[in-house]
Design a protein around this motif. Structure first.
Motif, PDB file in Angstrom:
ATOM      1  N   GLY A 262      22.050  -5.324  29.566  1.00 26.12           N
ATOM      2  CA  GLY A 262      21.293  -4.506  28.501  1.00 26.12           C
ATOM      3  C   GLY A 262      21.551  -4.480  27.176  1.00 26.12           C
ATOM      4  N   THR A 263      22.965  -4.864  26.864  1.00 28.17           N
ATOM      5  CA  THR A 263      23.263  -5.347  25.500  1.00 28.17           C
ATOM      6  C   THR A 263      22.398  -6.755  25.040  1.00 28.17           C
ATOM      7  OG1 THR A 263      25.526  -4.574  25.858  1.00 28.17           O
ATOM      8  CG2 THR A 263      25.239  -5.989  24.017  1.00 28.17           C
TER       9      THR A 263
ATOM     10  N   GLU B  80      18.968  -5.652  24.093  1.00 28.19           N
ATOM     11  CA  GLU B  80      18.850  -4.886  23.056  1.00 28.19           C
ATOM     12  C   GLU B  80      19.044  -5.844  21.781  1.00 28.19           C
ATOM     13  OE1 GLU B  80      18.159  -1.781  20.538  1.00 28.19           O
ATOM     14  OE2 GLU B  80      17.458  -2.165  22.401  1.00 28.19           O
ATOM     15  N   ARG B  81      19.811  -6.673  22.230  1.00 34.80           N
ATOM     16  CA  ARG B  81      20.243  -7.979  21.030  1.00 34.80           C
ATOM     17  C   ARG B  81      19.023  -8.576  20.697  1.00 34.80           C
ATOM     18  NH1 ARG B  81      25.265 -11.255  22.068  1.00 34.80           N
ATOM     19  NH2 ARG B  81      24.610 -11.993  19.946  1.00 34.80           N
TER      20      ARG B  81
ATOM     21  N   ARG C 105      15.763  -7.570  21.182  1.00 31.24           N
ATOM     22  CA  ARG C 105      14.854  -6.723  20.719  1.00 31.24           C
ATOM     23  C   ARG C 105      15.080  -6.187  19.271  1.00 31.24           C
ATOM     24  NH1 ARG C 105      13.767  -1.946  18.943  1.00 31.24           N
ATOM     25  NH2 ARG C 105      15.855  -1.374  19.141  1.00 31.24           N
ATOM     26  N   ALA C 106      16.594  -6.165  19.132  1.00 33.82           N
ATOM     27  CA  ALA C 106      16.952  -5.956  17.734  1.00 33.82           C
ATOM     28  C   ALA C 106      16.419  -6.823  16.688  1.00 33.82           C
ATOM     29  CB  ALA C 106      18.366  -5.554  17.885  1.00 33.82           C
TER      30      ALA C 106
ATOM     31  N   THR D 234      27.076   0.202  20.468  1.00 33.55           N
ATOM     32  CA  THR D 234      27.158   0.430  21.651  1.00 33.55           C
ATOM     33  C   THR D 234      28.383   0.831  22.462  1.00 33.55           C
ATOM     34  OG1 THR D 234      26.225  -0.099  23.987  1.00 33.55           O
ATOM     35  CG2 THR D 234      26.885  -2.049  22.366  1.00 33.55           C
TER      36      THR D 234
ATOM     37  N   MET E 234      11.330  -9.200  25.158  1.00 35.78           N
ATOM     38  CA  MET E 234      12.273  -8.977  24.296  1.00 35.78           C
ATOM     39  C   MET E 234      12.447 -10.496  23.903  1.00 35.78           C
ATOM     40  SD  MET E 234      12.360  -6.616  26.468  1.00 35.78           S
ATOM     41  CE  MET E 234      13.755  -6.837  27.713  1.00 35.78           C
TER      42      MET E 234
END
Length: 235
Positions: free
Chosen positions: A103-104, A107-108, A110-111, A121, A179
């Motif tokens: 998940g991280t 998100e990395r 996507r960020a 997080t 992503m």
């Protein structure tokens, strides 16, 4: 319109490759991996890459092909358990690894694609994942700072795409490909089905064409099972 459709993978990657670059690759296990573009990277001979991907493929398939040819210097991954060559190179000190929870890692990516340099997080707090990273407390809980990922090149695979670069992913291939597509300074996509303008339903598009600079029709579409388990039928 800018011409985004290229005749083959080598043409689509022309002028984008250099030693030491960071490449984000989409896919979840062996599902939705950009096989055609990976083969073109192998053929190019580009080396010293940092590869960002949920996993490292398997021996002689997916990113495992680039590990076999020693073109990857560092892996940023969540799961590497199906690749013996990865294990050998890592234990011998030939390959650097940065583990990131799934998940991280998503998100990395996507960020990075959204222009967000970092986020906090709870995942990984108190573990090796958090070592050397900044932590802060929010509402009585400790969070670790994770950096967004911006890759020099992103390679992704979609089920369908149109000449404008709009992409539709299918099932588990949607876990990381969208992503990855946003976090590349340049994104090259391969698609199983290239459709005409207006054939994709706008509400069904997962990645808008603004994120995709180059596009090819995939020539490698093997549906391989990562770990096959069978049982004997009773006599």
């Amino acid at each position: 319109m800018v011409q985004k459709v290229y005749p083959d993978a080598a043409a689509a990657l022309d002028g984008l490759l250099r030693d030491g670059m960071t490449v984000a690759a989409g896919g979840f296990g062996l599902c939705g991996i950009p096989e055609t573009l990976i083969d073109a990277l192998v053929a190019s001979g580009v080396g010293g890459m940092t590869a960002v991907s949920n996993n490292a493929g398997v021996d002689d398939f997916g990113l495992g092909k680039l590990l076999r040819t020693r073109q990857i210097r560092k892996m940023v991954s969540s799961y590497v358990g199906e690749n013996k060559e990865f294990e050998r190179q890592y234990l011998s000190g030939e390959l650097e690894i940065e583990f990131s929870p799934q998940g991280t890692l998503a998100e990395r990516m996507r960020a990075g694609g959204a222009g967000i340099p970092g986020f906090y997080t709870r995942t990984g707090v108190g573990t090796l994942i958090a070592e050397g990273k900044e932590t802060r407390d929010f509402d009585g809980e400790t969070y670790v700072l994770e950096r967004g990922i911006v890759a020099d090149l992103a390679i992704v695979k979609a089920w369908k795409g149109d000449p404008y670069g709009n992409l539709v992913f299918r099932k588990s291939a949607r876990n990381f490909n969208p992503m990855a597509a946003t976090c590349g300074r340049v994104t090259v996509a391969e698609v199983e089905h290239l459709v005409g303008p207006g054939e994709l339903e706008p509400d069904q598009i997962h990645t808008p064409g603004v994120f995709v600079q180059r596009l090819i029709l995939a020539t490698a579409n093997e549906k391989r099972i990562e770990q096959r388990t069978i049982r004997q039928e009773a006599a």
